[in-house]
Motif scaffolding. Structure first.
Motif, PDB file in Angstrom:
ATOM      1  N   GLY A   1      43.668  -9.379  40.365  1.00 23.06           N
ATOM      2  CA  GLY A   1      42.693 -10.401  40.045  1.00 23.06           C
ATOM      3  C   GLY A   1      41.433  -9.838  39.417  1.00 23.06           C
ATOM      4  O   GLY A   1      40.832 -10.452  38.530  1.00 23.06           O
ATOM      5  N   LEU A   2      41.023  -8.635  39.846  1.00 22.96           N
ATOM      6  CA  LEU A   2      39.808  -8.013  39.326  1.00 22.96           C
ATOM      7  C   LEU A   2      40.019  -7.334  37.981  1.00 22.96           C
ATOM      8  O   LEU A   2      39.091  -7.265  37.166  1.00 22.96           O
ATOM      9  CB  LEU A   2      39.268  -6.995  40.336  1.00 22.96           C
ATOM     10  CG  LEU A   2      38.754  -7.560  41.664  1.00 22.96           C
ATOM     11  CD1 LEU A   2      38.372  -6.423  42.604  1.00 22.96           C
ATOM     12  CD2 LEU A   2      37.554  -8.477  41.435  1.00 22.96           C
ATOM     13  N   LEU A   3      41.221  -6.819  37.721  1.00 25.54           N
ATOM     14  CA  LEU A   3      41.447  -5.971  36.547  1.00 25.54           C
ATOM     15  C   LEU A   3      42.365  -6.573  35.497  1.00 25.54           C
ATOM     16  O   LEU A   3      42.486  -6.016  34.401  1.00 25.54           O
ATOM     17  CB  LEU A   3      42.025  -4.615  36.996  1.00 25.54           C
ATOM     18  CG  LEU A   3      41.174  -3.806  37.980  1.00 25.54           C
ATOM     19  CD1 LEU A   3      41.901  -2.527  38.374  1.00 25.54           C
ATOM     20  CD2 LEU A   3      39.816  -3.477  37.383  1.00 25.54           C
ATOM     21  N   TYR A   4      43.011  -7.696  35.787  1.00 29.69           N
ATOM     22  CA  TYR A   4      43.990  -8.239  34.846  1.00 29.69           C
ATOM     23  C   TYR A   4      43.366  -8.580  33.493  1.00 29.69           C
ATOM     24  O   TYR A   4      43.944  -8.333  32.433  1.00 29.69           O
ATOM     25  CB  TYR A   4      44.647  -9.485  35.449  1.00 29.69           C
ATOM     26  CG  TYR A   4      45.705 -10.109  34.566  1.00 29.69           C
ATOM     27  CD1 TYR A   4      46.958  -9.522  34.461  1.00 29.69           C
ATOM     28  CD2 TYR A   4      45.447 -11.269  33.850  1.00 29.69           C
ATOM     29  CE1 TYR A   4      47.932 -10.085  33.667  1.00 29.69           C
ATOM     30  CE2 TYR A   4      46.417 -11.849  33.049  1.00 29.69           C
ATOM     31  CZ  TYR A   4      47.662 -11.251  32.963  1.00 29.69           C
ATOM     32  OH  TYR A   4      48.629 -11.811  32.147  1.00 29.69           O
ATOM     33  N   GLY A   5      42.165  -9.140  33.522  1.00 30.91           N
ATOM     34  CA  GLY A   5      41.513  -9.534  32.284  1.00 30.91           C
ATOM     35  C   GLY A   5      41.212  -8.373  31.357  1.00 30.91           C
ATOM     36  O   GLY A   5      41.109  -8.550  30.137  1.00 30.91           O
TER      37      GLY A   5
ATOM     38  N   TYR B   1      36.986  -6.380  24.711  1.00 25.06           N
ATOM     39  CA  TYR B   1      36.679  -7.204  25.872  1.00 25.06           C
ATOM     40  C   TYR B   1      35.947  -6.386  26.933  1.00 25.06           C
ATOM     41  O   TYR B   1      35.022  -6.863  27.584  1.00 25.06           O
ATOM     42  CB  TYR B   1      37.976  -7.799  26.415  1.00 25.06           C
ATOM     43  CG  TYR B   1      37.782  -8.779  27.549  1.00 25.06           C
ATOM     44  CD1 TYR B   1      36.651  -9.570  27.627  1.00 25.06           C
ATOM     45  CD2 TYR B   1      38.746  -8.922  28.542  1.00 25.06           C
ATOM     46  CE1 TYR B   1      36.477 -10.485  28.659  1.00 25.06           C
ATOM     47  CE2 TYR B   1      38.588  -9.833  29.577  1.00 25.06           C
ATOM     48  CZ  TYR B   1      37.448 -10.596  29.633  1.00 25.06           C
ATOM     49  OH  TYR B   1      37.273 -11.483  30.659  1.00 25.06           O
ATOM     50  N   ARG B   2      36.332  -5.136  27.089  1.00 19.37           N
ATOM     51  CA  ARG B   2      35.683  -4.285  28.091  1.00 19.37           C
ATOM     52  C   ARG B   2      34.232  -4.007  27.712  1.00 19.37           C
ATOM     53  O   ARG B   2      33.340  -4.016  28.564  1.00 19.37           O
ATOM     54  CB  ARG B   2      36.449  -2.973  28.236  1.00 19.37           C
ATOM     55  CG  ARG B   2      37.890  -3.157  28.697  1.00 19.37           C
ATOM     56  CD  ARG B   2      38.577  -1.837  28.887  1.00 19.37           C
ATOM     57  NE  ARG B   2      40.001  -2.011  29.153  1.00 19.37           N
ATOM     58  CZ  ARG B   2      40.839  -1.024  29.449  1.00 19.37           C
ATOM     59  NH1 ARG B   2      40.372   0.211  29.523  1.00 19.37           N
ATOM     60  NH2 ARG B   2      42.115  -1.254  29.668  1.00 19.37           N
TER      61      ARG B   2
ATOM     62  N   TYR C   1      38.642 -14.176  30.548  1.00 20.12           N
ATOM     63  CA  TYR C   1      39.729 -14.223  29.573  1.00 20.12           C
ATOM     64  C   TYR C   1      40.418 -15.582  29.542  1.00 20.12           C
ATOM     65  O   TYR C   1      40.984 -15.981  28.520  1.00 20.12           O
ATOM     66  CB  TYR C   1      40.757 -13.136  29.897  1.00 20.12           C
ATOM     67  CG  TYR C   1      41.592 -13.400  31.134  1.00 20.12           C
ATOM     68  CD1 TYR C   1      42.810 -14.071  31.039  1.00 20.12           C
ATOM     69  CD2 TYR C   1      41.177 -12.985  32.395  1.00 20.12           C
ATOM     70  CE1 TYR C   1      43.576 -14.317  32.169  1.00 20.12           C
ATOM     71  CE2 TYR C   1      41.929 -13.229  33.520  1.00 20.12           C
ATOM     72  CZ  TYR C   1      43.130 -13.893  33.403  1.00 20.12           C
ATOM     73  OH  TYR C   1      43.885 -14.157  34.520  1.00 20.12           O
ATOM     74  N   ASN C   2      40.380 -16.316  30.652  1.00 18.65           N
ATOM     75  CA  ASN C   2      41.076 -17.594  30.724  1.00 18.65           C
ATOM     76  C   ASN C   2      40.437 -18.643  29.821  1.00 18.65           C
ATOM     77  O   ASN C   2      41.100 -19.591  29.396  1.00 18.65           O
ATOM     78  CB  ASN C   2      41.102 -18.103  32.171  1.00 18.65           C
ATOM     79  CG  ASN C   2      42.326 -18.925  32.466  1.00 18.65           C
ATOM     80  OD1 ASN C   2      43.409 -18.643  31.960  1.00 18.65           O
ATOM     81  ND2 ASN C   2      42.175 -19.958  33.269  1.00 18.65           N
ATOM     82  N   ILE C   3      39.157 -18.499  29.529  1.00 21.51           N
ATOM     83  CA  ILE C   3      38.466 -19.382  28.593  1.00 21.51           C
ATOM     84  C   ILE C   3      38.423 -18.762  27.204  1.00 21.51           C
ATOM     85  O   ILE C   3      38.589 -19.447  26.190  1.00 21.51           O
ATOM     86  CB  ILE C   3      37.039 -19.680  29.089  1.00 21.51           C
ATOM     87  CG1 ILE C   3      37.091 -20.562  30.332  1.00 21.51           C
ATOM     88  CG2 ILE C   3      36.213 -20.371  28.003  1.00 21.51           C
ATOM     89  CD1 ILE C   3      37.695 -21.944  30.107  1.00 21.51           C
ATOM     90  N   MET C   4      38.229 -17.452  27.152  1.00 20.77           N
ATOM     91  CA  MET C   4      38.126 -16.774  25.867  1.00 20.77           C
ATOM     92  C   MET C   4      39.382 -16.931  25.023  1.00 20.77           C
ATOM     93  O   MET C   4      39.328 -16.964  23.790  1.00 20.77           O
ATOM     94  CB  MET C   4      37.824 -15.288  26.099  1.00 20.77           C
ATOM     95  CG  MET C   4      37.241 -14.579  24.886  1.00 20.77           C
ATOM     96  SD  MET C   4      36.782 -12.872  25.246  1.00 20.77           S
ATOM     97  CE  MET C   4      35.389 -13.121  26.336  1.00 20.77           C
ATOM     98  N   LYS C   5      40.529 -17.071  25.669  1.00 22.60           N
ATOM     99  CA  LYS C   5      41.776 -17.173  24.923  1.00 22.60           C
ATOM    100  C   LYS C   5      41.916 -18.493  24.176  1.00 22.60           C
ATOM    101  O   LYS C   5      42.738 -18.593  23.254  1.00 22.60           O
ATOM    102  CB  LYS C   5      42.964 -16.986  25.877  1.00 22.60           C
ATOM    103  CG  LYS C   5      43.152 -18.121  26.881  1.00 22.60           C
ATOM    104  CD  LYS C   5      44.321 -17.828  27.800  1.00 22.60           C
ATOM    105  CE  LYS C   5      44.558 -18.978  28.790  1.00 22.60           C
ATOM    106  NZ  LYS C   5      45.665 -18.673  29.730  1.00 22.60           N
ATOM    107  N   VAL C   6      41.142 -19.519  24.544  1.00 28.87           N
ATOM    108  CA  VAL C   6      41.226 -20.801  23.836  1.00 28.87           C
ATOM    109  C   VAL C   6      39.990 -21.033  22.967  1.00 28.87           C
ATOM    110  O   VAL C   6      39.784 -22.134  22.463  1.00 28.87           O
ATOM    111  CB  VAL C   6      41.392 -21.972  24.827  1.00 28.87           C
ATOM    112  CG1 VAL C   6      42.686 -21.845  25.590  1.00 28.87           C
ATOM    113  CG2 VAL C   6      40.212 -22.067  25.785  1.00 28.87           C
ATOM    114  N   MET C   7      39.150 -20.012  22.784  1.00 30.33           N
ATOM    115  CA  MET C   7      37.959 -20.129  21.947  1.00 30.33           C
ATOM    116  C   MET C   7      38.066 -19.152  20.785  1.00 30.33           C
ATOM    117  O   MET C   7      39.125 -18.629  20.482  1.00 30.33           O
ATOM    118  CB  MET C   7      36.708 -19.852  22.788  1.00 30.33           C
ATOM    119  CG  MET C   7      36.527 -20.818  23.948  1.00 30.33           C
ATOM    120  SD  MET C   7      36.453 -22.551  23.461  1.00 30.33           S
ATOM    121  CE  MET C   7      34.957 -22.557  22.501  1.00 30.33           C
ATOM    122  N   GLY C   8      36.963 -18.897  20.108  1.00 28.64           N
ATOM    123  CA  GLY C   8      36.940 -17.911  19.029  1.00 28.64           C
ATOM    124  C   GLY C   8      37.856 -18.279  17.889  1.00 28.64           C
ATOM    125  O   GLY C   8      37.671 -19.287  17.203  1.00 28.64           O
TER     126      GLY C   8
END
Length: 600
Positions: free
Chosen positions: A391-395, A44-45, A501-508
């Protein structure tokens, strides 16, 4: 002449343009990179770094042409009759409606198209401003609503065809062989040729108004495109093939990453430290975490009782029954809360800014009474910097794969297990070869997204700025300044980094099983489709393209069970609902401002 009396409209419009770009990054760009992250080709990074670079390049070099469609294709400039302030207000309301809807959807992990959100909002604003008759509902030379919304059906289908074709080519050439590893290594330059050609095509064939490449003759475009593609293939043959040959076929553990510079010399180099199996990453979707437990397992029966302490078989059976009942009694929210608590416990132990922020929040809970109590104000002063940091680093530390695979013991987890079981797994050595190809295709997809979807935010913002700065209604041939493209491209990247990450977790992997060979096929299929539509100035949704390509590649497993059609259906419904909701929000907002009572 600057419209100083309407500077506040320009400021508000700028805010919503940036909010729309932020949501574009958190929603659409996250979906585009979800394929690469889901395949484990990149982390992800790394996706954040590559995404930032290539979004900027795509937006600045070839982003201006697409922006003109949304800017002038739906509401003709002549419809405003030279009323510059009303034109400013119209596109400000459109950006406010579109960005608010996408922001709400992103917060609730609902993946929607930011492209179609803005298009619908502009159409709604157009109805409220100049009437339905002035909105370009038909084809309008490829720039009207009919032409744009035709992409709702065409783009996924075309992407599915391109993605499936490329993956079936890989499958026939490599995966179906008795010994697929050498075939994967030696045929890799051909797939680098395809990826390199697509990437070059997106720059040269589309061209850029600032570079003048779109004015070059056809032979020049063809020669540069194919020449670059063959150049990439040649470099792959000289440096990449010997490198992976030494690591995978010779199984030489002494080969370091920088040794690819040795090129053909690696072919003659004797294996210094051969081992039984090649050292390559594990590309399986479901893996063991740091504790040795499956990332998909939420509750293990072995944790519910100690089998060594119970010697009687009847007692073991009774204890197992009790444990099963306890698992069944757990609600979905409780199981999900256990997973969140586990992630939180890991983050609390980390070093660096995120670990400090998590520990600060944990050690400073809000006290009794209202927020304006003096002791709560002091606590709040400590929590605000920590909240911003989280908020900036959690993802950066979010477990995307565990979220995509679902939680064991829930209907979603069982459904994903059935989807993964229907997909054939290929050797890691083969997938490792295509992970390098996917890095190139991922960058191509990101470049294509920057070229196409930057028009979502910059088109209306360009109208607002031009109208405010000149005092005249924006003309149909108004060019988009490079600085606006650069600013919004940077905000798009910020959205990907902080909230993607909030969208990526429900895709792929939530749609179908991913691997590098599948992922590069999906991304190349989507990139070809985006560039095809962008060439004709049609702002097609990147999310629709990558989703269509994902379904097409998933169906190549030979069964419908390999695709999670429930999630696909939810995506389609979200796309459809976007049209009336965003259009209504934009139209109602504009109508209220235009017809609001006021003092004379």
């Amino acid at each position: 002449m600057v419209l100083t009396q309407y500077t506040y409209v320009f400021v508000i419009g700028t805010f919503f343009a940036m909010l729309d770009a932020f949501n574009n990054g958190a929603n659409d760009v996250a979906n585009a990179w979800a394929t690469s992250v889901s395949s484990r080709s990149i982390t992800y990074r790394q996706a954040m770094i590559f995404g930032t670079i290539f979004e900027m390049l795509g937006a600045i070099t070839v982003g201006a042409r697409t922006a003109e469609t949304i800017k002038n294709g739906i509401i003709p400039s002549t419809a405003f009759n030279g009323n510059a302030p009303v034109q400013m207000l119209a596109f400000t309301c459109a950006l406010a409606a579109a960005s608010s809807w996408v922001m709400w959807c992103t917060r609730h992990s609902a993946h929607v198209s930011s492209t179609y959100s803005l298009i619908s909002a502009v159409a709604g604003v157009g109805v409220a401003t100049v009437g339905a008759s002035k909105v370009q509902w038909g084809w309008n030379g490829g720039k009207g609503m009919g032409a744009i919304f035709s992409g709702l059906f065409m783009a996924p289908a075309i992407s599915a065809g391109f993605g499936a074709t490329i993956f079936m080519l890989i499958k026939l050439v490599v995966h179906l062989r008795k010994n697929p590893v050498p075939w994967a290594v030696y045929t890799s330059p051909f797939f680098f040729l395809i990826a390199g050609t697509i990437c070059t095509l997106s720059i040269v064939y589309k061209g850029s108004p600032n570079l003048g490449l779109n004015k070059k003759p056809a032979w020049y475009v063809a020669s540069v495109t194919m020449g670059t593609g063959f150049g990439v293939a040649l470099l792959a043959a000289l440096f990449f093939v010997p490198y992976v040959h030494a690591r995978i076929i010779k199984k030489d553990a002494s080969v370091k990453w920088w040794m690819f510079l040795m090129g053909p010399l690696l072919l003659k180099r004797p294996a210094v430290a051969p081992i039984d199996h090649a050292i390559v990453p594990n590309y399986a979707v479901v893996q063991d975490d740091d504790d040795g437990k499956s990332t998909k397992t939420a509750v293990s029966l072995s944790e519910s009782y100690d089998a060594e302490a119970i010697k009687d078989a009847d007692q073991i059976e009774k204890s197992a029954q009790v444990a099963n009942k306890e698992v069944e009694l757990k609600t979905y929210k409780e199981i999900q809360a256990e997973g969140d608590a586990k992630l939180k416990a890991k983050l609390l132990k980390k070093r660096g800014p995120l670990g400090w922020a998590m520990r600060t929040l944990e050690a400073n809970p809000m006290g009794a009474g209202q927020i304006y109590e003096f002791h709560n104000i002091k606590i709040l002063l400590k929590r605000i910097p920590a909240k911003i940091c989280v908020g900036l680093l959690y993802g950066l530390h979010y477990d995307i794969h565990a979220a995509q695979s679902g939680i064991a013991g829930t209907p979603e987890g069982d459904r994903m297990a059935r989807v993964y079981a229907a997909a054939k797994k290929y050797p890691n050595e083969v997938e490792h070869t295509y992970s390098f190809v996917q890095v190139l295709t991922a960058c191509t997809a990101s470049f294509a997204h920057g070229a196409n979807d930057i028009g979502n935010s910059v088109g209306p913002w360009a109208v607002i700025y031009s109208t405010w700065h000149t005092g005249k209604a924006s003309s149909a041939k108004q060019t988009v300044p490079i600085w606006q493209l650069a600013v919004l491209a940077a905000v798009i990247s910020l959205g990907l980094i902080t909230y993607g990450y909030n969208i990526m977790k429900v895709m792929g992997n939530k749609l179908t099983y991913h691997s590098p060979s599948r992922g590069c096929s999906m991304e190349m299929g989507a990139a070809i489709t985006v560039l095809l539509f962008s060439q004709y100035a049609l702002p097609v949704s990147t999310s629709m393209c990558i989703t269509g390509a994902t379904v097409g590649v998933g169906l190549c497993n030979g069964t419908l069970k390999a695709v999670n059609f429930q999630r696909v259906g939810l995506l389609v419904l979200a796309w459809i609902f976007t049209i009336p909701i965003a259009g209504t929000l934009g139209g109602v907002t504009m109508a209220l401002f235009l017809n609001a009572p006021h003092f004379k």
